[in-house]
Motif scaffolding. Structure first.
Motif, PDB file in Angstrom:
ATOM      1  N   LEU A  13       3.046 -41.419  17.253  1.00  0.00           N
ATOM      2  CA  LEU A  13       2.366 -42.485  16.538  1.00  0.00           C
ATOM      3  C   LEU A  13       2.207 -42.109  15.077  1.00  0.00           C
ATOM      4  O   LEU A  13       2.319 -40.947  14.711  1.00  0.00           O
ATOM      5  N   GLU A  14       1.932 -43.125  14.256  1.00  0.00           N
ATOM      6  CA  GLU A  14       1.555 -42.839  12.872  1.00  0.00           C
ATOM      7  C   GLU A  14       0.382 -41.879  12.890  1.00  0.00           C
ATOM      8  O   GLU A  14      -0.557 -42.046  13.660  1.00  0.00           O
ATOM      9  N   GLY A  15       0.423 -40.872  12.033  1.00  0.00           N
ATOM     10  CA  GLY A  15      -0.677 -39.925  12.030  1.00  0.00           C
ATOM     11  C   GLY A  15      -0.369 -38.722  12.903  1.00  0.00           C
ATOM     12  O   GLY A  15      -1.149 -37.782  12.980  1.00  0.00           O
ATOM     13  N   VAL A  28      -2.727 -57.889  21.069  1.00  0.00           N
ATOM     14  CA  VAL A  28      -1.638 -57.894  20.102  1.00  0.00           C
ATOM     15  C   VAL A  28      -0.573 -58.865  20.583  1.00  0.00           C
ATOM     16  O   VAL A  28      -0.246 -58.882  21.771  1.00  0.00           O
ATOM     17  N   ASP A  86       4.656 -53.123  15.104  1.00  0.00           N
ATOM     18  CA  ASP A  86       3.905 -52.373  14.093  1.00  0.00           C
ATOM     19  C   ASP A  86       2.411 -52.473  14.355  1.00  0.00           C
ATOM     20  O   ASP A  86       1.691 -51.472  14.344  1.00  0.00           O
ATOM     21  N   THR A  87       1.954 -53.704  14.588  1.00  0.00           N
ATOM     22  CA  THR A  87       0.536 -53.919  14.876  1.00  0.00           C
ATOM     23  C   THR A  87       0.121 -53.148  16.123  1.00  0.00           C
ATOM     24  O   THR A  87      -0.944 -52.527  16.163  1.00  0.00           O
ATOM     25  N   ASN A 123       1.406 -50.432  17.287  1.00  0.00           N
ATOM     26  CA  ASN A 123       1.294 -49.005  16.994  1.00  0.00           C
ATOM     27  C   ASN A 123       0.024 -48.675  16.225  1.00  0.00           C
ATOM     28  O   ASN A 123      -0.579 -47.631  16.449  1.00  0.00           O
ATOM     29  N   GLN A 124      -0.378 -49.592  15.321  1.00  0.00           N
ATOM     30  CA  GLN A 124      -1.631 -49.359  14.604  1.00  0.00           C
ATOM     31  C   GLN A 124      -2.812 -49.341  15.563  1.00  0.00           C
ATOM     32  O   GLN A 124      -3.677 -48.469  15.503  1.00  0.00           O
ATOM     33  N   GLU A 125      -2.827 -50.307  16.458  1.00  0.00           N
ATOM     34  CA  GLU A 125      -3.910 -50.367  17.445  1.00  0.00           C
ATOM     35  C   GLU A 125      -3.936 -49.102  18.304  1.00  0.00           C
ATOM     36  O   GLU A 125      -5.007 -48.560  18.600  1.00  0.00           O
ATOM     37  N   SER A 149      -2.775 -46.143  17.454  1.00  0.00           N
ATOM     38  CA  SER A 149      -3.237 -45.018  16.638  1.00  0.00           C
ATOM     39  C   SER A 149      -4.752 -45.010  16.573  1.00  0.00           C
ATOM     40  O   SER A 149      -5.390 -43.973  16.746  1.00  0.00           O
ATOM     41  N   LYS A 150      -5.316 -46.204  16.331  1.00  0.00           N
ATOM     42  CA  LYS A 150      -6.774 -46.310  16.258  1.00  0.00           C
ATOM     43  C   LYS A 150      -7.395 -45.782  17.545  1.00  0.00           C
ATOM     44  O   LYS A 150      -8.350 -45.005  17.524  1.00  0.00           O
ATOM     45  N   GLN A 154      -6.981 -41.972  17.877  1.00  0.00           N
ATOM     46  CA  GLN A 154      -7.810 -41.259  16.905  1.00  0.00           C
ATOM     47  C   GLN A 154      -9.282 -41.293  17.302  1.00  0.00           C
ATOM     48  O   GLN A 154      -9.965 -40.289  17.309  1.00  0.00           O
TER      49      GLN A 154
END
Lengths: 709, 83
Positions: free
Chosen positions: A54-56, A154, A165-166, A168-170, A172-173, A176
């Motif tokens: 994931l991002e991060g 999503v 993309d959305t 993956n952001q969810e 990551s959140k 994290q």
């Protein structure tokens, strides 16, 4: 900072959703080729795990669960979801769940979502098929829905890639923050339910009352429970009506979320499925439907025979070259022979199947992706059901006409274990392409060409008869198993007929790749070992016998002034007779004599246990035909084979027909057995299958020979 | 809305639908088939329509709300339908 507890492993995300939600497309998009296939503990249900970042920088293990509708499962496949999620100590118990729902059927796809949420697991809801929903004029207020359902939601389209993309952001959140699931539940347990859950609570490491309730519903079969656990639960049950509560709970959940969905969704008035229905008016028509199906299958087979030939010739050529290269580089000796005639021949025997498997799977998968296979299963379910099979068995039986290996592997879509097992057991009766060379060589002897062979060519009819015989054997034994095998699983169809849609070639390609890989690795191991054993049996024999064979060949060669090549062929032939395989052939001669077979046929049968097409090669060696144009050469040679005492032809119609019948029925393909072992997770079924098929072959050949001779 | 204390949805059988007929689902005759059918979204209150029969008999092609399903006759007969 990541909050999940063990830093020594990746974040574990379960991918769950109803069948036909497009779950596997999402899986393929997220993980690409970073996937591994294994089994869930104790069952043959496939478990795909994909890793991605994931991002991060957090790594996620994405576990693809079989499609399921509910925590109250009706098939083996579906059980996996509840059995994993009911046990927080399960090796696959996730940190969070990515739930995939088909947006166009959202009212039908949220039951399992609400059940998962009530376990207290963090869930992200992905509304897939957003592109299709848009085409249908369906609009969703995603924020409203997300708020009502109390889970991040999503919009996603695995076809266009929209929304990933959305997503993956969810994700990551979630990783994290290590968010917890919601504390509120969708379903408030009834008094009886919560009392039962409380009573059980002290005994198990469950997260909440609902998880305990699931134990009470499923304690009879949940694999992680010990015998004492079952007793503890049973003693607390007190007339708890599991089925009744399942129905009430399911109803209550639908009652709760249906209005939420209706408030968040706007549909255009028109019937959304009129497109598929229009197509189905023709494709599933009572008369045209089956005709179109058989026409399609005919095309599939044409494609296999037309396209697979080239790569197969190529593979043959490559292995031939490799063989020669090894022989040229290494000194002659047992090691070289082992490498070339044992290992390389065995590898070649595995690789040669790849083109057929790949093409067949590609086309079948394509039809599956489009949505056609569900229709085929619907059309033929009644017929198949009569024989103890399932609509989906039809595809496997037809695939078997090319090769039983992909056929056996394709049975995984059959939910009912008994129906799946019967399909696996009977599919190899259908004549596969490897039987063809055997038929070609022998049919002329079994059915001599007649004088008035006009349109009804007798050999052609005999050919067809052999194929029909295979089909009859498959259906007949299936019918037998229907009454013999016992199961507690109820036989049902209840098959969703999804909207027709454009296939995603990426999905098809992944599926083909995965099947081919599984075949090469799993079946390859077994095939290689058996090939080496067969090679050793055919190349070695008692020392004095082998030497005597060589000397005898040399003296005959001088006597008859044979050329060098002829002498080599003769030596090979006599040495095969002197080898352990030859001894075995003679040893089994008394057993196969009633079928009309001599030891030479015995050797060919033993060697073609590896694969049926080996028959031709072995016959060529035994009759020292050499390797030039085997089929034509061997036919000529067999025709001139005379009994040394009576002088009569050896390959009489009776004997040839008996041999043909033997090849129709006998289980002579170790690759299939290896795959059956893998698919049924035990040696019991392949051994049973071998004994059954070969036993039937023996009896049938016996009857044919005794009647005709 | 709270979970409704729904009356038992297990009911006596009605005459099954013929091809082309439609109705509203009222319940089911057997609890075990009911759980599987409910899970697939075949619910009391859903609109059900029998579209056609399979070529060889006992399998039917039905539409339940926006969803198309293939059911065996025995499963269709387990659904209680008001025409």
């Amino acid at each position: 900072m990541s909050v999940h507890l063990s830093p020594d492993r990746n974040f574990r995300l379960a991918l769950i959703g109803n069948p036909n939600s497009g779950k596997s497309s999402v899986f393929n998009r997220l993980t690409g080729l970073q996937q591994k296939v294994g089994n869930f503990p104790g069952v043959t249900v496939d478990k795909k795990v994909g890793q991605y970042e994931l991002e991060g920088g957090s790594n996620v293990d994405l576990i693809d669960f079989p499609g399921a509708y509910s925590f109250y499962p009706s098939s083996q496949d579906e059980r996996i979801v509840v059995q994993t999620l009911a046990n927080p100590l399960d090796e696959n118990y996730p940190d969070a769940v990515l739930y995939i729902a088909d947006l166009t059927l959202l009212e039908k796809h949220l039951l399992l979502f609400t059940q998962i949420r009530d376990l207290g697991l963090p869930v992200i809801l992905a509304l897939n098929m957003a592109d299709m929903a848009e085409e249908q004029g369906l609009h969703v207020d995603i924020e409203k829905l997300s708020k009502k359902l109390q889970a991040p939601a999503v919009l996603l389209s695995s076809h266009t890639g929209e929304g990933f993309d959305t997503l993956n952001q969810e994700l990551s959140k979630l990783v994290q923050k290590g968010e917890n699931g919601s504390n509120t539940s969708f379903h408030s347990l009834s008094q009886e339910e919560s009392e039962l859950a409380t009573k059980i609570a002290g005994h198990f490491p469950a997260n909440n009352a609902y998880q305990n309730l699931l134990l009470a519903h499923h304690y009879k079969w949940l694999p992680h429970l010990a015998e004492e656990d079952r007793k503890v639960i049973a003693s607390n049950i007190n007339g708890f009506q599991s089925l009744h509560h399942q129905v009430e709970e399911t109803m209550a959940r639908f009652d709760r979320f249906t209005p939420m969905v209706q408030q968040a969704i706007q549909r255009k008035k028109e019937e959304p499925n009129s497109f598929s229905e229009g197509i189905d008016r023709i494709l599933t028509h009572r008369v045209f439907g089956p005709i179109i199906f058989f026409a399609l299958m005919f095309l599939v087979f044409q494609a296999i025979y037309a396209w697979a030939g080239y790569p197969m010739d190529g593979i043959d050529w490559v292995f031939g070259q490799l063989n020669e290269a090894v022989k040229a580089i290494l000194p002659a000796g047992w090691l070289t022979d082992l490498l070339t005639d044992g290992i390389l021949a065995g590898l070649g025997g595995v690789v040669i199947f790849i083109p057929q498997i790949a093409i067949l799977f590609f086309l079948i998968n394509l039809l599956e992706e489009v949505g056609y296979m569900a229709r085929a299963a619907y059309m033929f379910d009644s017929v198949m059901n009569f024989f103890g099979l399932n609509g989906r068995s039809l595809v496997a039986l037809i695939s078997s006409g090319a090769c039983a290996i992909p056929a056996v592997m394709s049975t995984r879509t059959i939910a009912n274990w008994k129906e799946r097992l019967i399909t696996i057991l009977v599919a190899p009766f259908i004549s596969c392409s490897a039987r063809l060379p055997v038929y070609v060589v022998l049919i002329g002897f079994a059915v001599p060409a007649g004088a008035n062979d006009g349109f009804f060519n007798r050999q052609g009819l005999a050919f067809m008869g052999l194929y029909l015989l295979g089909i009859v054997a498959a259906l007949g034994t299936a019918l037998l198993f229907k009454y013999v095998l016992k199961t507690n699983e109820r036989s049902m169809l209840m098959l969703a007929l999804p909207e027709y849609r454009r296939p995603l070639l990426r999905n098809v390609a992944y599926n083909v790749w995965e099947k081919v890989k599984t075949f090469v690795i799993e079946a390859g191991k077994v095939i290689l070992v058996i090939s080496v054993i067969l090679w050793a049996l055919a190349s070695y024999g008692p020392k004095q016998d082998m030497l005597a064979a060589e000397e005898q060949a040399a003296s005959i060669a001088t006597e008859q002034a044979l050329s060098e090549a002829e002498q080599e062929d003769l030596t090979a032939s006599l040495q095969l007779e002197a080898s352990y395989a030859g001894h075995m052939g003679k040893w089994i001669e008394p057993v196969i004599a009633p079928l009309g077979f001599d030891w030479k046929m015995g050797v060919a049968i033993i060697c073609s246990f590896a694969a049926r097409e080996v028959f031709v090669g072995t016959m060529a060696t035994i009759y020292s035909v050499g390797s030039v144009d085997e089929e034509a050469g061997i036919i000529e040679r067999l025709a001139s084979e005379k009994d040394p005492i009576t002088g009569a032809s050896v390959y009489t119609p009776a004997r040839s027909m008996s041999l043909l019948i033997f090849y129709v029925f006998a289980m002579m393909c170790m690759s299939t057995l290896a795959v059956v072992k893998r698919e049924t997770n035990s040696w019991k079924w392949p051994i049973f299958q071998f004994v059954l098929m070969t036993g039937l072959a023996y009896l049938a050949s016996l009857v044919v020979y005794q009647l005709m001779a | 809305m709270t979970a409704s204390p729904s009356p038992s949805i297990i009911k006596p059988q009605t005459t099954p639908l013929g091809v082309g007929e439609s109705g509203i689902i009222a319940g089911f005759t057997q609890a075990d088939l009911a759980t599987s059918l409910l899970a697939m979204g075949v619910l009391p209150g859903s609109k059900i329509r029998v579209i056609r029969k399979a070529p060889f008999g006992r399998t039917v092609y039905v539409a339940v709300d926006q969803q198309n399903l293939a059911l065996r006759q025995q499963e269709l007969e387990a659904i209680v339908i008001h025409k």
